[in-house]
Scaffold this motif. Structure first.
Motif, short mmCIF file in Angstrom:
data_model
loop_
_atom_site.label_atom_id
_atom_site.label_comp_id
_atom_site.label_asym_id
_atom_site.label_seq_id
_atom_site.Cartn_x
_atom_site.Cartn_y
_atom_site.Cartn_z
N ASN A 138 -1.71 -1.60 -7.63
CA ASN A 138 -1.60 -3.15 -8.04
C ASN A 138 -2.13 -4.17 -6.82
OD1 ASN A 138 0.47 -1.71 -9.51
ND2 ASN A 138 2.36 -1.40 -7.70
N VAL B 239 -0.34 3.22 -6.19
CA VAL B 239 0.42 1.94 -6.05
C VAL B 239 -1.23 0.77 -5.41
CG1 VAL B 239 1.79 0.61 -4.51
CG2 VAL B 239 2.51 2.55 -6.98
N SER C 23 1.28 9.52 -4.44
CA SER C 23 1.61 8.08 -6.06
C SER C 23 1.67 6.73 -4.53
CB SER C 23 3.25 7.92 -5.56
OG SER C 23 3.45 7.29 -5.86
N ASP C 24 1.20 6.86 -3.98
CA ASP C 24 1.10 5.23 -2.58
C ASP C 24 -0.54 5.41 -2.96
OD1 ASP C 24 3.93 5.68 -1.92
OD2 ASP C 24 3.14 6.75 0.21
#
Length: 301
Positions: free
Chosen positions: A33, A29, A25-26
């Motif tokens: 992002n 991101v 998940s990191d």
């Protein structure tokens, strides 16, 4: 886990993302992002990546090794990397949970130094460079403990000493590669204008790492000598045990031989009479005493 820090400097501000024990998940991101390249993230999360300083496009990569205590082994250390990715006004640090850093303390110090990305990185490097000296002190204490108990050295103690020696070898390797990284940073920064504070921080880091290098060399040499001495003592103890067993096996051979002869159904001296067993026993004891005295004279006892 990603922790975001916005650091306000006197001249400008920048963002520090502290990535600890990164997960999928990191990664998503960071890619979506913050537009990080998956290849750069792979570099940052590789636990076996060597310490180095490199520039790839608009991203600077700095990988620095530091010691981490192994949880499954007593007083044993391994090396783990902390990785810095610098992109414009943003710096990312990638580390495992075992690499503890005091983020608030670092930010406070970096702010006092007229915060910039370089001062933040140098402050972190200085803090984690001290870990080497702390690890060496722990290993020296462990080694000194076994040194004080050399009179009762055992295989388990030798295993512990080998763990200390192995850890020191890891530390020495990490320090050398870190020094190469610091030298490359110094060379690359010569063409840039560093502030006096940044120069001082970089100089302090180099001094700290050089000091750790000298300390670990001394500690490794002492540990190697103690390990050799311990092996010699253990071998000597084993020789004493084997000599003791050999001597007593020879002593106990006498009654075995005599009783073996007299156990045969043949005519032998002193084999007749009601007190024959007493005569045989006395003769056996006398022969054992003579053999023991002989071994005492030869200092085999």
């Amino acid at each position: 886990m990603i922790i975001k820090h916005i650091i306000e400097g006197k001249r400008n501000s920048f963002t520090w993302f502290d990535v600890c024990d990164i997960n999928e998940s990191d990664k998503n991101v960071l890619i979506e992002n913050h537009e990080l390249n998956p290849r750069h993230i792979a570099y940052a999360t590789d636990q076996h990546e060597r310490a180095r300083y490199d520039q790839q496009g608009n991203i600077n990569i700095l990988i620095y090794n530091l010691p981490v205590k192994k949880e499954d082994t007593v007083n044993s250390f391994v090396l783990e990397p902390i990785t810095f990715l610098i992109k414009k006004n943003t710096v990312f640090t990638f580390r495992s949970k075992a690499l503890e850093i005091d983020a608030q303390k670092i930010i406070t110090k970096a702010t006092c130094y007229d915060a910039s990305i370089r001062t933040l990185i140098f402050t972190i490097l200085y803090q984690i460079s001290i870990y080497y000296q702390n690890a060496i002190d722990v290993l020296n204490q462990t080694r000194d403990y076994y040194l004080s108990n050399l009179h009762k050295i055992s295989n388990q103690n030798l295993i512990q000493l080998s763990n200390v020696e192995r850890s020191l070898v890891y530390l020495a390797s990490g320090i050398k590669t870190n020094l190469l990284v610091l030298e490359k940073i110094t060379e690359n920064q010569n063409s840039r204008k560093l502030s006096q504070t940044e120069k001082k921080l970089l100089h302090n880091i180099v001094i700290e790492v050089h000091q750790a290098e000298q300390t670990v060399e001394i500690a490794l040499e002492v540990t190697e000598r103690i390990s050799t001495t311990s092996n010699n003592l253990l071998n000597n103890n084993l020789n004493d045990v084997m000599r003791f067993l050999t001597v007593w096996s020879l002593v106990l051979t006498i009654p075995t031989i005599i009783t073996g002869f007299y156990g045969m159904n043949v005519a032998l001296p002193f084999a007749k009479g009601s007190i024959a067993w007493v005569n045989i026993t006395i003769a056996t004891i006398i022969m054992i005493i003579i053999l023991v005295i002989f071994f005492k004279i030869r200092k085999l006892f």
